[in-house]
Every structure is written in C-alpha cells, then in structure tokens.
Design a protein around this motif. Sequence first.
Motif, mmCIF file in Angstrom:
data_model
loop_
_atom_site.group_PDB
_atom_site.id
_atom_site.type_symbol
_atom_site.label_atom_id
_atom_site.label_comp_id
_atom_site.label_asym_id
_atom_site.label_seq_id
_atom_site.Cartn_x
_atom_site.Cartn_y
_atom_site.Cartn_z
ATOM 1 N N SER A 104 0.817 -1.220 0.000
ATOM 2 C CA SER A 104 0.000 0.000 0.000
ATOM 3 C C SER A 104 0.846 1.264 0.000
ATOM 4 N N GLY A 105 1.933 1.263 -0.689
ATOM 5 C CA GLY A 105 2.773 2.448 -0.772
ATOM 6 C C GLY A 105 3.762 2.602 0.369
ATOM 7 N N ASN A 106 3.792 1.692 1.313
ATOM 8 C CA ASN A 106 4.749 1.758 2.420
ATOM 9 C C ASN A 106 6.062 1.145 1.975
ATOM 10 N N CYS A 107 6.899 1.967 1.388
ATOM 11 C CA CYS A 107 8.118 1.461 0.784
ATOM 12 C C CYS A 107 9.339 2.281 1.168
ATOM 13 N N VAL A 108 10.453 1.664 0.992
ATOM 14 C CA VAL A 108 11.727 2.343 1.111
ATOM 15 C C VAL A 108 12.267 2.496 -0.299
ATOM 16 N N GLU A 109 12.830 3.654 -0.600
ATOM 17 C CA GLU A 109 13.456 3.881 -1.894
ATOM 18 C C GLU A 109 14.957 4.021 -1.698
ATOM 19 N N VAL A 110 15.699 3.534 -2.680
ATOM 20 C CA VAL A 110 17.159 3.549 -2.623
ATOM 21 C C VAL A 110 17.692 4.258 -3.861
ATOM 22 N N ALA A 111 18.694 5.084 -3.654
ATOM 23 C CA ALA A 111 19.410 5.711 -4.768
ATOM 24 C C ALA A 111 20.849 5.232 -4.690
ATOM 25 N N ASP A 112 21.234 4.387 -5.637
ATOM 26 C CA ASP A 112 22.595 3.840 -5.638
ATOM 27 C C ASP A 112 23.377 4.258 -6.874
ATOM 28 N N ASN A 113 22.934 5.320 -7.513
ATOM 29 C CA ASN A 113 23.623 5.807 -8.703
ATOM 30 C C ASN A 113 24.661 6.887 -8.385
ATOM 31 N N LEU A 114 24.788 7.273 -7.135
ATOM 32 C CA LEU A 114 25.726 8.323 -6.744
ATOM 33 C C LEU A 114 27.111 7.721 -6.545
ATOM 34 N N SER A 115 28.138 8.498 -6.758
ATOM 35 C CA SER A 115 29.489 7.931 -6.772
ATOM 36 C C SER A 115 30.013 7.522 -5.396
ATOM 37 N N ASP A 116 29.700 8.258 -4.349
ATOM 38 C CA ASP A 116 30.314 7.977 -3.047
ATOM 39 C C ASP A 116 29.354 7.519 -1.961
ATOM 40 N N VAL A 117 28.055 7.523 -2.238
ATOM 41 C CA VAL A 117 27.078 7.177 -1.205
ATOM 42 C C VAL A 117 25.916 6.401 -1.794
ATOM 43 N N VAL A 118 25.209 5.711 -0.910
ATOM 44 C CA VAL A 118 23.918 5.106 -1.219
ATOM 45 C C VAL A 118 22.927 5.763 -0.271
ATOM 46 N N ALA A 119 21.857 6.311 -0.813
ATOM 47 C CA ALA A 119 20.869 7.014 -0.003
ATOM 48 C C ALA A 119 19.589 6.188 0.080
ATOM 49 N N VAL A 120 18.916 6.282 1.233
ATOM 50 C CA VAL A 120 17.683 5.548 1.482
ATOM 51 C C VAL A 120 16.668 6.526 2.050
ATOM 52 N N ARG A 121 15.417 6.452 1.560
ATOM 53 C CA ARG A 121 14.374 7.346 2.066
ATOM 54 C C ARG A 121 13.031 6.630 2.121
ATOM 55 N N ASP A 122 12.103 7.241 2.819
ATOM 56 C CA ASP A 122 10.726 6.758 2.920
ATOM 57 C C ASP A 122 9.972 7.247 1.687
ATOM 58 N N SER A 123 9.362 6.353 0.940
ATOM 59 C CA SER A 123 8.675 6.747 -0.288
ATOM 60 C C SER A 123 7.471 7.642 -0.032
ATOM 61 N N LYS A 124 6.907 7.606 1.164
ATOM 62 C CA LYS A 124 5.765 8.448 1.491
ATOM 63 C C LYS A 124 6.182 9.870 1.830
ATOM 64 N N ASP A 125 7.464 10.099 2.081
ATOM 65 C CA ASP A 125 7.961 11.418 2.477
ATOM 66 C C ASP A 125 9.185 11.750 1.625
ATOM 67 N N ARG A 126 8.976 11.946 0.359
ATOM 68 C CA ARG A 126 10.089 12.125 -0.581
ATOM 69 C C ARG A 126 10.910 13.379 -0.328
ATOM 70 N N ASN A 127 10.333 14.351 0.348
ATOM 71 C CA ASN A 127 11.081 15.566 0.676
ATOM 72 C C ASN A 127 11.659 15.512 2.085
#
Length: 62
Positions: free
Chosen positions: A18-41
């Motif tokens: 139901s939209g309760n997800c974690v999003e991952v950004a692994d395209n950055l050169s030095d870090v992997v970022a993780v966020r709550d998909s319901k609170d993108r900002n």
Amino acid sequence: MDLTGAIWRKSTRSSGNSGNCVEVADNLSDVVAVRDSKDRNGPALVFSPTAWRSFVDSTRRP
C-alpha cells in the motif's frame, strides 16, 4: 548532503505494501541514499557503498 542527482527506485518486493516502501538511490558515486517513499522531501539516510553492500548481503542470508 546534496542528493539532487539521485535516481530513486523501489524494491520489486514493495509493490504489495500500500505504498509503504523504502526507496534507494545507488547511482551516486560515493554514497547510497535511502528514504521513505511516502515522504520524498523528508530526510534520507546515507551509507557508504561498502556499508550498504554489507547490509544487503546480510539480509539475504538464511
């Protein structure tokens, strides 16, 4: 930390939550970022690629 260039993705296993997800950004050169998909900002957790790989590998073990 500036995550402007982050390309966020959800796990394919998240689709039934139901939209309760974690999003991952692994395209950055030095870090992997993780966020709550319901609170993108909202805040993002940032890991070194080595720490993130260790976490992912540990979740795959029986």
